[in-house]
Write a protein that holds these residues in place. Structure first.
Motif, PDB file in Angstrom:
ATOM      1  N   LEU A  34     -17.329  46.495  -0.804  1.00 57.39           N
ATOM      2  CA  LEU A  34     -16.395  45.539  -0.200  1.00 57.39           C
ATOM      3  C   LEU A  34     -16.997  44.750   0.970  1.00 57.39           C
ATOM      4  O   LEU A  34     -16.659  43.578   1.162  1.00 57.39           O
ATOM      5  CB  LEU A  34     -15.143  46.271   0.267  1.00 57.39           C
ATOM      6  CG  LEU A  34     -14.295  46.930  -0.834  1.00 57.39           C
ATOM      7  CD1 LEU A  34     -13.152  47.726  -0.229  1.00 57.39           C
ATOM      8  CD2 LEU A  34     -13.760  45.884  -1.801  1.00 57.39           C
ATOM      9  N   THR A  35     -17.838  45.401   1.772  1.00 60.95           N
ATOM     10  CA  THR A  35     -18.396  44.727   2.950  1.00 60.95           C
ATOM     11  C   THR A  35     -19.920  44.659   2.942  1.00 60.95           C
ATOM     12  O   THR A  35     -20.500  43.853   3.659  1.00 60.95           O
ATOM     13  CB  THR A  35     -17.927  45.416   4.247  1.00 60.95           C
ATOM     14  OG1 THR A  35     -18.342  46.791   4.227  1.00 60.95           O
ATOM     15  CG2 THR A  35     -16.412  45.370   4.364  1.00 60.95           C
ATOM     16  N   PHE A  36     -20.568  45.476   2.203  1.00 57.74           N
ATOM     17  CA  PHE A  36     -21.986  45.482   1.852  1.00 57.74           C
ATOM     18  C   PHE A  36     -22.946  45.622   3.025  1.00 57.74           C
ATOM     19  O   PHE A  36     -23.734  46.568   3.066  1.00 57.74           O
ATOM     20  CB  PHE A  36     -22.352  44.233   1.035  1.00 57.74           C
ATOM     21  CG  PHE A  36     -23.768  44.297   0.489  1.00 57.74           C
ATOM     22  CD1 PHE A  36     -24.056  45.087  -0.591  1.00 57.74           C
ATOM     23  CD2 PHE A  36     -24.802  43.582   1.086  1.00 57.74           C
ATOM     24  CE1 PHE A  36     -25.360  45.178  -1.088  1.00 57.74           C
ATOM     25  CE2 PHE A  36     -26.101  43.665   0.601  1.00 57.74           C
ATOM     26  CZ  PHE A  36     -26.369  44.458  -0.497  1.00 57.74           C
ATOM     27  N   GLU A  37     -22.941  44.723   3.981  1.00 58.02           N
ATOM     28  CA  GLU A  37     -24.037  44.615   4.944  1.00 58.02           C
ATOM     29  C   GLU A  37     -24.226  45.876   5.788  1.00 58.02           C
ATOM     30  O   GLU A  37     -25.359  46.368   5.916  1.00 58.02           O
ATOM     31  CB  GLU A  37     -23.811  43.397   5.836  1.00 58.02           C
ATOM     32  CG  GLU A  37     -23.945  42.091   5.080  1.00 58.02           C
ATOM     33  CD  GLU A  37     -23.267  40.928   5.760  1.00 58.02           C
ATOM     34  OE1 GLU A  37     -23.654  39.786   5.460  1.00 58.02           O
ATOM     35  OE2 GLU A  37     -22.358  41.144   6.560  1.00 58.02           O
ATOM     36  N   PHE A  87     -22.727  41.987  -3.409  1.00 60.66           N
ATOM     37  CA  PHE A  87     -22.575  43.067  -4.384  1.00 60.66           C
ATOM     38  C   PHE A  87     -22.363  42.495  -5.779  1.00 60.66           C
ATOM     39  O   PHE A  87     -22.951  42.971  -6.758  1.00 60.66           O
ATOM     40  CB  PHE A  87     -21.400  43.976  -4.013  1.00 60.66           C
ATOM     41  CG  PHE A  87     -21.134  45.027  -5.059  1.00 60.66           C
ATOM     42  CD1 PHE A  87     -21.894  46.180  -5.106  1.00 60.66           C
ATOM     43  CD2 PHE A  87     -20.151  44.845  -6.028  1.00 60.66           C
ATOM     44  CE1 PHE A  87     -21.690  47.140  -6.094  1.00 60.66           C
ATOM     45  CE2 PHE A  87     -19.925  45.790  -7.014  1.00 60.66           C
ATOM     46  CZ  PHE A  87     -20.696  46.941  -7.044  1.00 60.66           C
ATOM     47  N   THR A  88     -21.537  41.463  -5.877  1.00 67.50           N
ATOM     48  CA  THR A  88     -21.311  40.821  -7.173  1.00 67.50           C
ATOM     49  C   THR A  88     -22.611  40.246  -7.722  1.00 67.50           C
ATOM     50  O   THR A  88     -22.928  40.401  -8.907  1.00 67.50           O
ATOM     51  CB  THR A  88     -20.260  39.705  -7.039  1.00 67.50           C
ATOM     52  OG1 THR A  88     -19.029  40.272  -6.593  1.00 67.50           O
ATOM     53  CG2 THR A  88     -20.040  38.998  -8.367  1.00 67.50           C
ATOM     54  N   LEU A  89     -23.383  39.610  -6.865  1.00 65.14           N
ATOM     55  CA  LEU A  89     -24.646  39.018  -7.283  1.00 65.14           C
ATOM     56  C   LEU A  89     -25.625  40.078  -7.771  1.00 65.14           C
ATOM     57  O   LEU A  89     -26.236  39.950  -8.841  1.00 65.14           O
ATOM     58  CB  LEU A  89     -25.250  38.235  -6.120  1.00 65.14           C
ATOM     59  CG  LEU A  89     -26.605  37.574  -6.359  1.00 65.14           C
ATOM     60  CD1 LEU A  89     -26.475  36.442  -7.363  1.00 65.14           C
ATOM     61  CD2 LEU A  89     -27.181  37.069  -5.046  1.00 65.14           C
ATOM     62  N   ILE A  90     -25.780  41.136  -6.988  1.00 67.73           N
ATOM     63  CA  ILE A  90     -26.771  42.158  -7.310  1.00 67.73           C
ATOM     64  C   ILE A  90     -26.368  42.977  -8.537  1.00 67.73           C
ATOM     65  O   ILE A  90     -27.198  43.643  -9.157  1.00 67.73           O
ATOM     66  CB  ILE A  90     -27.015  43.065  -6.086  1.00 67.73           C
ATOM     67  CG1 ILE A  90     -28.397  43.710  -6.157  1.00 67.73           C
ATOM     68  CG2 ILE A  90     -25.947  44.131  -5.958  1.00 67.73           C
ATOM     69  CD1 ILE A  90     -28.771  44.462  -4.901  1.00 67.73           C
ATOM     70  N   SER A 126     -11.195  45.061  -7.935  1.00 74.94           N
ATOM     71  CA  SER A 126     -11.109  43.808  -8.689  1.00 74.94           C
ATOM     72  C   SER A 126     -12.176  42.838  -8.181  1.00 74.94           C
ATOM     73  O   SER A 126     -12.626  42.922  -7.031  1.00 74.94           O
ATOM     74  CB  SER A 126      -9.722  43.190  -8.539  1.00 74.94           C
ATOM     75  OG  SER A 126      -9.444  42.909  -7.178  1.00 74.94           O
ATOM     76  N   LYS A 127     -12.582  41.891  -9.028  1.00 74.61           N
ATOM     77  CA  LYS A 127     -13.669  40.983  -8.700  1.00 74.61           C
ATOM     78  C   LYS A 127     -13.407  40.172  -7.443  1.00 74.61           C
ATOM     79  O   LYS A 127     -14.327  39.866  -6.682  1.00 74.61           O
ATOM     80  CB  LYS A 127     -13.935  40.046  -9.876  1.00 74.61           C
ATOM     81  CG  LYS A 127     -14.531  40.738 -11.091  1.00 74.61           C
ATOM     82  CD  LYS A 127     -14.824  39.726 -12.194  1.00 74.61           C
ATOM     83  CE  LYS A 127     -15.452  40.400 -13.403  1.00 74.61           C
ATOM     84  NZ  LYS A 127     -15.758  39.432 -14.483  1.00 74.61           N
ATOM     85  N   ASP A 128     -12.158  39.828  -7.205  1.00 76.67           N
ATOM     86  CA  ASP A 128     -11.856  38.994  -6.047  1.00 76.67           C
ATOM     87  C   ASP A 128     -12.018  39.733  -4.723  1.00 76.67           C
ATOM     88  O   ASP A 128     -12.067  39.117  -3.663  1.00 76.67           O
ATOM     89  CB  ASP A 128     -10.438  38.422  -6.156  1.00 76.67           C
ATOM     90  CG  ASP A 128      -9.380  39.507  -6.173  1.00 76.67           C
ATOM     91  OD1 ASP A 128      -9.517  40.459  -6.971  1.00 76.67           O
ATOM     92  OD2 ASP A 128      -8.420  39.420  -5.386  1.00 76.67           O
TER      93      ASP A 128
END
Length: 349
Positions: free
Chosen positions: A53-56, A18-21, A10-12
């Motif tokens: 979820l954590t990306f980096e 990740f949401t930005l990219i 879910s988006k939250d």
């Protein structure tokens, strides 16, 4: 091929970057990450989850994978650990890790760009060195308890791939904290003095850094044989969202890149500023390799012998042997003209 960008949550729950990219305008940035991921194997079935979820940490692992491909290394991705078992041209192992924020610390994304600018670089370097040491020590303990016993690790150099995501503007610390953490070499940016007609920065040997709870974390990890299992540390302060932006050359987002480069004999770096349509950056720009003089299994210099990479060795007389391009990329800042949709969080760098 990994399906990195089909959202599974879910988006939250998704990481803000990740949401930005994932937005339509960042298709070139997604292509950069997809290229990095070519040949990468999700060995535990959790990599895409971690990326979203954590990306980096996941992004950093993909970057290291891309670096090894760029250097012509062959990697056997069938092993569950360490992260990279390089089989040629020179066999070695690499474990990826990042420095994370302290408990209740502010993350390296989603911050107010002006308010979060460091006001005390001494404090920034001090705190960043603590976080880097924590990450290195954790992987060293993991090596002793687990990785060293694996057949694929036997008799091979063990290298830690480390990046800093422990605070807003972590990349502004450049190489100051890692030099203190590994070699006990602290550069005091507040201590500027003149000698022989030139400006100099105060430089000191440090044995430890004090944590907020009063305990002391040893610095100079590579100054004795207590960490001889670690052959070298690969480090980049700028293999961040900014690296992806730089390589993507996204013409749809007007951007200005400001970079700093060393000037021989000066404490002041050269500042360059270019618009995105003229800016060029190599995948390996900003990448350091710090060798451990006490390593049981030294890392061959030829593994990372590339014109864009900086390599450091500490000699017996206490001086450094350094291979580094004259225009080495110390620092990069990006300014873009863009708008954020509802629910988006600016990455901050």
């Amino acid at each position: 091929m990994l399906n990195l960008f089909e959202a599974k949550f879910s988006k939250d729950r998704l990481h803000p970057i990740f949401t930005l990219i994932s937005r339509h305008r960042h298709a070139p940035e997604r292509e950069v990450l997809n290229r990095w991921a070519e040949g990468f194997t999700d060995r535990d079935g959790k990599f895409v989850d971690e990326f979203q979820l954590t990306f980096e940490a996941a992004m950093w692992e993909l970057y290291l994978h891309a670096v090894l491909k760029e250097l012509g290394c062959t990697t056997d991705m069938s092993f569950h650990a360490p992260d990279f078992v390089v089989t040629g041209p020179i066999p070695l192992t690499i474990e990826a890790t990042i420095a994370k924020p302290a408990v209740d610390g502010q993350p390296a994304f989603g911050f107010d760009a002006l308010e979060a600018i460091p006001k005390d670089f001494g404090a920034l370097n001090h705190e960043a060195a603590l976080r880097l040491c924590n990450s290195i020590s954790a992987k060293h303990e993991k090596y002793k308890s687990s990785y060293s016993k694996l057949p694929q690790s036997q008799d091979l150099p063990f290298v830690i791939g480390l990046a800093a995501f422990d605070r807003p503007y972590a990349h502004m610390a450049v190489n100051r904290p890692i030099m203190a953490a590994l070699y006990g070499h602290y550069i005091d940016e507040s201590d500027i003095y003149e000698e022989d007609g030139k400006q100099h920065l105060g430089q000191y040997h440090v044995q430890g850094a004090i944590k907020p709870n009063g305990s002391t974390v040893p610095m100079g990890i590579f100054l004795d044989d207590r960490h001889a299992d670690i052959s070298a540390v690969i480090f980049s302060p700028i293999a961040t969202w900014g690296k992806i932006r730089a390589l993507a050359k996204n013409t749809g987002i007007p951007t200005v890149f400001t970079t700093l480069h060393p000037i021989e004999g000066s404490i002041h770096p050269e500042r360059r500023q270019q618009p995105s349509n003229r800016y060029e950056e190599h995948l390996l720009d900003g990448l350091y390799v710090f060798h451990n003089p006490y390593a049981k299994k030294p890392l061959a210099p030829s593994v990372f012998n590339h014109e864009r990479v900086a390599q450091f060795w500490l000699k017996e007389n206490g001086e450094y042997e350094i291979i580094c391009p004259d225009d080495f990329l110390l620092y990069r800042q990006i300014m873009s003209v863009t708008t954020f949709e509802e629910g988006e969080t600016p990455p901050g760098r």
